[in-house]
Design a protein around this motif. Structure first.
Motif, PDB file in Angstrom:
ATOM      1  N   GLU A   1      -3.201  -5.042   2.619  1.00 32.96           N
ATOM      2  CA  GLU A   1      -2.934  -5.296   1.211  1.00 32.96           C
ATOM      3  C   GLU A   1      -1.688  -6.161   1.044  1.00 32.96           C
ATOM      4  OE1 GLU A   1      -5.886  -2.590   1.604  1.00 32.96           O
ATOM      5  OE2 GLU A   1      -3.901  -2.333   2.487  1.00 32.96           O
TER       6      GLU A   1
ATOM      7  N   HIS B   1       0.817  -1.212   0.000  1.00 30.57           N
ATOM      8  CA  HIS B   1       0.000   0.000   0.000  1.00 30.57           C
ATOM      9  C   HIS B   1       0.850   1.261   0.000  1.00 30.57           C
ATOM     10  CE1 HIS B   1      -2.598   3.195   1.651  1.00 30.57           C
ATOM     11  NE2 HIS B   1      -3.556   2.567   0.991  1.00 30.57           N
TER      12      HIS B   1
ATOM     13  N   TYR C   1      -6.408   4.850  -4.031  1.00 29.59           N
ATOM     14  CA  TYR C   1      -5.232   4.040  -3.687  1.00 29.59           C
ATOM     15  C   TYR C   1      -4.067   4.649  -4.469  1.00 29.59           C
ATOM     16  CZ  TYR C   1      -2.794  -0.485  -2.896  1.00 29.59           C
ATOM     17  OH  TYR C   1      -1.925  -1.481  -2.518  1.00 29.59           O
TER      18      TYR C   1
ATOM     19  N   ASP D   1       1.049  -2.801  -7.895  1.00 30.65           N
ATOM     20  CA  ASP D   1       0.866  -4.051  -8.639  1.00 30.65           C
ATOM     21  C   ASP D   1       2.189  -4.776  -8.861  1.00 30.65           C
ATOM     22  OD1 ASP D   1      -0.893  -5.867 -10.185  1.00 30.65           O
ATOM     23  OD2 ASP D   1       0.377  -5.237 -11.846  1.00 30.65           O
TER      24      ASP D   1
ATOM     25  N   GLU E   1      -1.377   2.857  -6.656  1.00 35.80           N
ATOM     26  CA  GLU E   1      -1.742   2.200  -7.904  1.00 35.80           C
ATOM     27  C   GLU E   1      -1.404   3.121  -9.086  1.00 35.80           C
ATOM     28  OE1 GLU E   1      -2.680  -0.792  -8.162  1.00 35.80           O
ATOM     29  OE2 GLU E   1      -4.102  -1.419  -6.606  1.00 35.80           O
TER      30      GLU E   1
ATOM     31  N   GLN F   1       3.940   1.845  -7.116  1.00 33.87           N
ATOM     32  CA  GLN F   1       3.623   0.803  -8.098  1.00 33.87           C
ATOM     33  C   GLN F   1       3.214  -0.491  -7.403  1.00 33.87           C
ATOM     34  OE1 GLN F   1       6.547   1.000 -11.139  1.00 33.87           O
ATOM     35  NE2 GLN F   1       5.528  -0.449 -12.498  1.00 33.87           N
TER      36      GLN F   1
ATOM     37  N   GLY G   1      -1.157   4.462 -13.986  1.00 31.12           N
ATOM     38  CA  GLY G   1      -2.485   3.861 -13.934  1.00 31.12           C
ATOM     39  C   GLY G   1      -3.558   4.915 -13.808  1.00 31.12           C
TER      40      GLY G   1
END
Length: 761
Positions: free
Chosen positions: A424, A397, A730, A403, A733, A401, A690
């Motif tokens: 997370e 979190h 978030y 992901d 992200e 980045q 994103g």
């Protein structure tokens, strides 16, 4: 309803003392919170956030038993015995096949949850873990590198006593991050003899109290500070005799800043030269000046250079070693460790630097920069990490980045999360071990950095542990034992000494440490298992603090004596005082007279030149933003601002935040109206990393051309019916792990090129 119980807030690093009243079933709810007037520093002060602590204590995301990931990605409950045995076996196998250095660690105590981190060190020592990181390594290691190179120690800015105070990238009205923040702001605003300077692109709530607000253009703080220093140097107002006596490199610094085009730099920073001249004059004539910075610049373009210029501004003007200036405090634990650098070349640059094995990212203050972690893992190198232990931390979190880091953790041979909630990060790990909250166990606050008096807060539990959870001390003790580190009977002498009394134990313990190298790698475990059982009931987890007190009293006997702890038993007396002081106690009293003696360089002089950053100053002459917006991404996004109801990730329930715009994306009204975006509209926020959906709120305090989303949002949370609750953007992200400071690797979250569009219905 129960009696008032003393403890501490865990929503910022000041950790104010609070009193709580319990209620609900089994008295497990924190129903009332008030400031603890007996606390040495907060003295009854709390902010609005502390009243909401029950959202931390009784979150629906609480973990209640160990979990193991199944093949299909879901989790199953397992016993503590099974979880500990399997984790130990997997980590031991990785150590044997690849080496302990292939096991990484991240975390070690969230806000107010620091005692657990002390026990994690034993597991790391036994496994031979070499690479550690935590939240500080994506925020404060640039600052640590700067003060280590210049002072060799971590300083404290005595803003409470300074005639002139400057805040840089810091909004204490909202973020706190200092003792009695709002009381301080009100007091300095009323005092005509004092001056408050705020440097911030936004007209922050703190700026409302300022005598001077420099609304610097986003990302251009370095030019602003360079111009201020240049003006002071060129006006020939430096304390030359003081500089000659107490510093090295003064002539080189003066030559560099004599060449600064002050007016040009000021305008490039979005300021009028007269504003810079005024600030320079105020600082130059001040009898005392103290400045504090925060992540508003530490996560912004030129972050490490800005920290250097900010520190240089104080030191070059002689504001060190006197009341109301910089001083070197005495701490039981250096939560932001001094960076141990090696040899310097003829240009005052480091000859070598410890690095991560794959990415060659620099390691500062014994911590790797978190934003290299995914990159370090996701490759085919034989030196890549094979496992990670993540404790009381949520890097998926909080690091850029998200992901990419998810994929990295999933690719490891073994990953373990030790936490109180299903975060997370925990969702990506192979094993999750549930810890007790900071209100269910003995805890400590390691952050206090005050001068001349410093304090420490060791506090008892106020709520019974949630069944199925364990304190970190016990979790790590079981891991060490499952790893088979000590042979049967190897610690019998220490057990016997502890049973004979704490003073007997002291002598035997230190002899054992000197005679058995294995003990040095697992000191906290040894203290917990040998001394811990002999401490008063329920206090076994404080055994590590006894050890810290011993080292502290031996290292700083003079300062400990001034706090009232003298003689051969001073350390034990200090420990007992902490045990019996639920509001905390003063542990040492330093003095301004000793400040220069505590600069650890051979000549005890301040080093004004950091070669790498000194060279970087030349890059400013190009008058080019380090990071800039573009036609495609015309806004600068502040990814993680502090607001009235934002804090760290300790509170996961978004319903704790009051106000309809608590989690909104904010925009200057002029920008919104130009784009035909009404207040309250649903928009798409897009970056190179994103995109996300968000609700807009107007904020006329923002610098035009900027956007802002609050920190600590976007966490997955479900209500009592199992329905997801909207928790805001978030931010990570949207960020990129390669958008980072060139020297330290800290992320540039406070300037992320972005764009927004009205969302399609």
């Amino acid at each position: 309803m129960s009696e008032w119980k003393q403890t501490a807030c865990n929503l910022c690093y000041v950790n104010c003392g609070v009193e709580v009243q319990l209620g609900g079933e089994g008295e497990r709810e924190i129903v009332k919170v008030r400031g603890d007037k007996a606390h040495p520093k907060s003295q009854g002060y709390i902010c609005n956030k502390a009243a909401r602590l029950d959202f931390y204590q009784n979150s629906a995301a609480r973990l209640q038993h160990p979990l193991r990931r199944r093949q299909d990605g879901s989790f199953e409950q397992v016993s503590w015995e099974t979880a500990i045995a399997e984790i130990a076996a997997k980590l031991q196998a990785i150590k044997e096949h690849h080496g302990g250095e292939r096991i990484f660690y991240y975390g070690g105590g969230s806000q107010g949850n620091h005692l657990g981190g002390a026990y994690g060190s034993s597991t790391l020592g036994v496994l031979g873990v070499k690479y550690k990181g935590n939240a500080l390594s994506q925020e404060k290691t640039g600052l640590a590198w700067v003060f280590s190179r210049m002072l060799g120690a971590c300083p404290h800015a005595e803003i409470e006593k300074a005639q002139t105070v400057m805040f840089l990238g810091k909004n204490p009205f909202m973020s706190n991050g200092m003792n009695q923040a709002r009381n301080f702001l009100r007091a300095i605003a009323k005092d005509a003899s004092r001056t408050l300077i705020v440097i911030d692109p936004r007209r922050s709530e703190t700026a409302d109290y300022a005598d001077i607000h420099l609304a610097v253009k986003p990302g251009r703080d370095a030019w602003c500070l360079a111009a201020i220093i240049g003006r002071i140097v060129q006006a020939e107002t430096l304390p030359l005799a003081w500089l000659s006596e107490h510093t090295s490199g003064c002539e080189k610094v003066m030559a560099k800043f004599n060449a600064i085009p002050v007016a040009q730099y000021a305008r490039f920073a979005g300021l009028e030269p007269e504003q810079v001249n005024e600030v320079a004059a105020v600082i130059a004539r001040s009898t005392s000046f103290a400045t504090e910075e925060d992540i508003g610049v530490q996560m912004a373009p030129h972050s490490t250079l800005v920290s250097y210029l900010n520190m240089l501004l104080s030191l070059l003007t002689g504001h060190f070693g006197r009341p109301g200036t910089l001083a070197i405090p005495v701490q039981l634990v250096d939560i932001l460790p001094v960076d141990r650098f090696g040899e310097l070349d003829e240009n005052d640059k480091e000859v070598s630097r410890r690095q991560l094995p794959v990415t060659k990212a620099p390691i500062h203050s014994n911590m790797y920069p978190g934003n290299y972690l995914a990159e370090e893992i996701l490759n085919d190198s034989d030196e890549r990490p094979r496992a990670i232990v993540i404790e009381s931390s949520n890097p998926v979190h909080s690091l850029a980045q998200a992901d990419k880091l998810r994929r990295a953790i999933r690719s490891l041979e073994c990953s373990v999360a030790i936490d109180i909630a299903m975060t997370e990060t925990a969702r990506e790990c192979d094993y999750i071990l549930p810890a007790s909250t900071q209100y269910e166990k003995w805890e400590a606050t390691y952050f206090p950095r005050n001068f001349p008096e410093n304090y420490f807060h060791l506090r008892p539990p106020v709520i019974a542990p949630l069944p199925g959870t364990l304190p970190e001390a016990e979790i790590h003790a079981r891991l060490v034992e499952a790893l088979g580190y000590f042979a049967d009977g190897e610690l019998d002498e220490l057990h016997e000494a502890a049973a004979a009394g704490i003073e007997t134990y002291r002598d035997v313990f230190f002899n054992a440490v000197m005679g058995n190298p294995k003990i040095k790698k697992a000191i906290s475990y040894v203290l917990y298992r040998t001394l811990g059982p002999t401490l008063p009931e329920g206090k076994a987890t404080t055994a590590a603090v006894w050890g810290l007190c011993q080292v502290f009293a031996m290292t700083y006997p003079e300062y400990v004596a001034k706090a009232g702890f003298t003689g051969p038993a001073a350390a034990t007396a200090l420990f007992n005082t902490l045990l019996d002081s639920p509001s905390g106690a003063v542990i040492a009293v330093a003095s301004h007279a000793d400040t220069f003696k505590r600069v650890p360089f051979p000549d005890h002089k301040i080093r004004l030149v950091i070669g790498e950053l000194f060279e970087e100053l030349d890059e400013l002459q190009r008058l080019r933003p380090l990071v800039d917006t573009s036609t495609e991404y015309p806004f600068a996004l502040v990814a993680g601002s502090r607001r009235a109801y934002t804090a760290n990730c300790a509170i996961r329930d978004p319903r704790w935040a009051k106000g309809k715009a608590a989690t909104a994306l904010t925009i200057h009204p002029d920008d919104a109206q130009r784009l035909n975006i009404p207040d309250g509209a649903r928009v798409t926020l897009k970056t190179k990393g994103g995109q996300a959906e968000a609700r807009v709120a107007y904020d006329e305090r923002l610098h035009p051309g900027t956007l802002s989303v609050p920190n600590g949002q976007g966490m997955h949370f479900e209500d009592e019916a199992g329905k997801p609750v909207d928790s805001g953007v978030y931010a990570n992200e949207l960020t990129s792990s390669d958008h980072r400071d060139k020297f330290i690797g800290t992320p540039l979250h406070k300037f992320v090129p972005a764009n927004i569009y009205i969302s399609e219905a």
